[in-house]
Design a protein around this motif. Structure first.
Motif, short mmCIF file in Angstrom:
data_model
loop_
_atom_site.label_atom_id
_atom_site.label_comp_id
_atom_site.label_asym_id
_atom_site.label_seq_id
_atom_site.Cartn_x
_atom_site.Cartn_y
_atom_site.Cartn_z
N THR A 268 -21.19 -15.56 -12.97
CA THR A 268 -22.06 -14.72 -13.89
C THR A 268 -23.60 -15.57 -13.59
N SER A 269 -23.73 -16.53 -12.73
CA SER A 269 -25.16 -17.08 -12.67
C SER A 269 -26.01 -15.97 -11.78
N GLY A 270 -25.48 -15.15 -11.05
CA GLY A 270 -26.46 -14.28 -10.40
C GLY A 270 -26.96 -14.91 -9.04
N LEU A 271 -26.59 -16.14 -8.65
CA LEU A 271 -26.80 -16.74 -7.55
C LEU A 271 -25.85 -16.53 -6.56
N GLU A 272 -26.46 -16.85 -5.42
CA GLU A 272 -25.32 -16.87 -4.13
C GLU A 272 -24.49 -17.83 -4.44
N ARG A 273 -22.91 -17.69 -4.35
CA ARG A 273 -21.91 -18.48 -4.68
C ARG A 273 -21.95 -19.84 -4.30
N PHE A 274 -22.27 -20.12 -2.86
CA PHE A 274 -22.60 -21.54 -2.50
C PHE A 274 -23.46 -22.24 -3.32
N ASP A 275 -24.58 -21.69 -3.56
CA ASP A 275 -25.66 -22.20 -4.27
C ASP A 275 -25.43 -22.67 -5.89
#
Ligand code: GLN
Length: 269
Positions: A10-17
């Motif tokens: 749910t962060s809205g970031l790219e998964r790796f980041d």
């Protein structure tokens, strides 16, 4: 409480980041996350993670948020005073390692975080390695990295080779600022947060490459290599500069992305 997995999703970031930021918060490695991704996160971890996510959302590079970046298998301290080490630059390191003679003297020009000379020294303890940078703030970071990684590298504040007048080397390497001043990439992504003096020469992108090619000559022993990282579209221009300056065996090597990335030549004196 959400689980660690849900926090990432749910962060809205790219998964790796998002994973990198979360692992920094919990101070664990990737294996831990795989085993614990359905655990409920603590309130403290959630708050800390959200703060880092917000910094990333406005574009701050993950490396600056974490304060470190891996290069050639080692962790380097990075701050906004230095360029973030790129995997592309590992090509320059490989080429240098293959050409540095036993116990040779090597110098890196515009060292930034110090990732190049420190890696060379740790991979090849026989070498005598120096590095220069015009930025005192960058040199301070490079020195911290050398101390943390226990690498015996000499750092000198210098505008290219000006402070090492009279010294000669078996190999000179550099990843200078080579981005053209009007390149749109300078206003995109991580580059917006990096020191502009480490990225661009303020002109056509070839000015520092050209001055290093000229200035290096009296500092190269007969048979020594000069190796320069450059942009994907600067190979032909670099070879031309090297040839005109009298270097021999002038050539360009491609990076893992199959782009021209490093050019160099031998100085026969
Ligand atoms: N030598 C450092 C690196 O390759 C810094 C290069 C630079 O600041 N242009 O990451």
């Amino acid at each position: 409480m959400p689980t660690y997995r849900e926090l990432i999703q749910t962060s809205g970031l790219e998964r790796f980041d998002a994973q990198m930021l979360l692992l920094h918060v919990v101070q664990k490695n990737r294996a831990w996350l795989i085993a614990h991704d359905t655990d409920s996160a603590s309130a403290a971890h959630i708050a800390e993670f959200e703060a880092l996510v917000n910094r990333r959302r406005i574009g701050e590079p993950v490396a600056y948020i974490l304060g470190s970046r891996e290069f050639y298998g080692r962790e380097f301290i990075v701050t906004p005073a230095v360029l973030i080490p790129r995997p592309d630059t590992e090509l320059l390191v490989e080429l240098a390692l293959a050409r540095a003679p036993q116990a040779g003297r090597v110098i890196d020009l515009g060292t930034g975080s110090g990732c190049i000379p420190i890696t060379l020294k740790l991979e090849r303890p026989d070498l005598s390695v120096s590095a220069v940078d015009i930025s005192p703030d960058a040199l301070a970071i490079a020195q911290q990295n050398a101390a943390a990684l226990n690498a015996d590298v000499r750092f000198v504040p210098s505008d290219w080779l000006s402070a090492v007048a009279g010294e000669q080397f078996e190999l000179i390497v550099s990843n200078p600022p080579y981005i053209e001043a009007n390149d749109v990439h300078l206003s995109q992504g991580d580059l917006r947060f990096e020191p502009s003096g480490a990225l661009t020469d303020g002109g056509d992108g070839l000015q520092h490459l050209a001055s290093i090619i000229t200035q290096a000559k009296p500092h190269l022993l007969a048979g020594a290599w000069l190796l320069l990282e450059h942009g994907w579209d600067q190979g032909a221009a670099c070879r031309e500069l090297l040839q005109t300056a009298g270097y021999e065996q002038v050539q360009t090597w491609r990076d893992l992305g199959d782009n021209d990335r490093v050019s160099g030549g031998i100085w026969q004196g």
